[in-house]
Write an enzyme that holds these catalytic residues in place. Structure first.
Site, PDB file in Angstrom:
ATOM      1  N   HIS A  46       0.862  -1.189   0.000  1.00  0.00           N
ATOM      2  CA  HIS A  46       0.000   0.000   0.000  1.00  0.00           C
ATOM      3  C   HIS A  46       0.893   1.231   0.000  1.00  0.00           C
ATOM      4  CE1 HIS A  46      -3.345   2.630   0.730  1.00  0.00           C
ATOM      5  NE2 HIS A  46      -2.819   3.056   1.877  1.00  0.00           N
ATOM      6  N   LYS A  79      -0.919  10.869   0.707  1.00  0.00           N
ATOM      7  CA  LYS A  79       0.055  10.286  -0.231  1.00  0.00           C
ATOM      8  C   LYS A  79      -0.269  10.651  -1.683  1.00  0.00           C
ATOM      9  CE  LYS A  79      -0.730   6.078   1.162  1.00  0.00           C
ATOM     10  NZ  LYS A  79      -1.698   6.383   2.221  1.00  0.00           N
ATOM     11  N   ASP A  81      -1.786   3.921  -4.781  1.00  0.00           N
ATOM     12  CA  ASP A  81      -2.587   3.055  -3.910  1.00  0.00           C
ATOM     13  C   ASP A  81      -1.983   1.669  -3.739  1.00  0.00           C
ATOM     14  OD1 ASP A  81      -4.879   2.650  -2.207  1.00  0.00           O
ATOM     15  OD2 ASP A  81      -5.612   1.299  -3.755  1.00  0.00           O
ATOM     16  N   ARG A 101      16.262  14.726  13.167  1.00  0.00           N
ATOM     17  CA  ARG A 101      16.461  16.125  12.798  1.00  0.00           C
ATOM     18  C   ARG A 101      17.785  16.360  12.083  1.00  0.00           C
ATOM     19  NH1 ARG A 101      15.083  20.265  17.506  1.00  0.00           N
ATOM     20  NH2 ARG A 101      15.280  21.621  15.676  1.00  0.00           N
TER      21      ARG A 101
END
Length: 313
Positions: free
Chosen positions: A140, A161, A179, A245
């Site tokens: 997916h 997405k 998808d 980060r």
């Protein structure tokens, strides 16, 4: 995973010439990506004859065959023409032995030819058959080609997405699948992703529905398949969740036997995910070429600490 490929598909995709059996191509099935070069079989040794493989004859095999008597060669060729044998391929634009053509006609097995060298046609057929017959896994997500980097965008349903993929297409990148992504392992280090046939070139945008990317943005906005180089996972932002980060995290995901680098990106109102993923792709490409911005930062920081230590003495 496809159970078989027809000889007709092989002819069309490898661009082989049909020397015999044009009407037989659609009925002959190939069930393995392995290719056989029948050298020992020409000497009469059939204890381990791989009859289910495509049989490839090059300069070595045809030269040896010329030294055999017609009766002996015909007997060997008849033994090679088993019911499960898909086809014979003659490389380098060589003339097939008449005995092979006779045996193939008796058994109704196609004989194919090509101008390519034995090594080249062997490689082309193997790559094609491995791609078609390889085990597949449906994931997916959305697969996009960004500056030549295959990026698989994953995340929970509704995280954005497809909308991000649409923005990336508008910025000049190419959609492979939305998808559902069909993934197979090409070799020890390479994963390839493509769209299921029913979803090719299509993108689902909530509130709009299904759009055809190739029709709206042109053929340059889509690709049929691409290697999967990087996984970008979109997560809803939470103050309790810690995200990398400095870019020195080593997050990965294993798909089949391949370890794929993975980046987790927080999704928050106001963030332009398309630009962030685009930058992540460029940074990944730079790192694969030997430039690591995190290492540069660490080196600069260590240099500054040393300089400050000297000044304080």
């Amino acid at each position: 995973m496809a159970d078989s490929v027809t000889v007709a598909d092989l002819v069309d995709n490898i661009r082989l010439d049909v020397l015999y059996g044009e009407d037989l191509l659609a009925d002959r099935k190939i069930t393995t990506s392995d290719i056989s070069r029948p050298g020992l079989e020409l000497t009469g040794y059939f204890n381990y004859y791989p009859a289910k493989r495509v049989q490839l004859l090059g300069i070595t095999e045809t030269s040896f065959a010329k030294g055999m008597t017609s009766d002996d060669l015909l007997q060997v060729m008849r033994q090679m023409c088993q019911p499960e044998t898909p086809a014979f391929v003659i490389s380098t634009q060589l003339e097939p032995p008449e005995e092979l053509l006779q045996a193939a006609q008796e058994s109704k097995i196609p004989v194919l030819g090509t101008k390519m060298t034995t090594s080249r046609v062997l490689s082309n057929m193997t790559n094609y058959l491995e791609g078609k017959l390889a085990e597949r896994q449906s994931l997916h997500g959305v697969l996009v080609d960004i500056y030549g980097v295959g990026v698989l965008i994953t995340g929970d349903s509704g995280v954005g997405k497809s909308e991000t993929a649409l923005e990336l297409v508008k910025r000049g990148h190419r959609l492979i699948a939305d998808d559902r992504v069909e993934v197979y392992q090409q070799d020890e280090q390479t994963l390839v992703g493509q769209a299921p046939a029913i979803l090719a070139h299509l993108l689902e945008i909530r509130g709009i529905g299904i759009i055809d990317v190739m029709n709206l943005f042109g053929a340059g906005a889509v690709r049929s398949e691409t290697d999967i180089d990087l996984i970008v996972h979109l997560e809803s932002w939470s103050p309790d969740k810690k995200f990398d980060r400095l870019g020195n995290g080593d997050e990965t995901q294993k798909i089949f036997d391949v370890i794929v680098p993975k980046i987790s990106i927080p999704v928050k109102t106001g963030r332009n995910l398309a630009i962030i993923i685009e930058a992540a792709s460029m940074n990944f490409r730079a790192r694969s070429m030997g430039y690591d911005a995190t290492k540069v930062f660490d080196d600069n920081l260590n240099r500054l600490i040393k300089q400050n230590s000297k000044n304080n003495k």
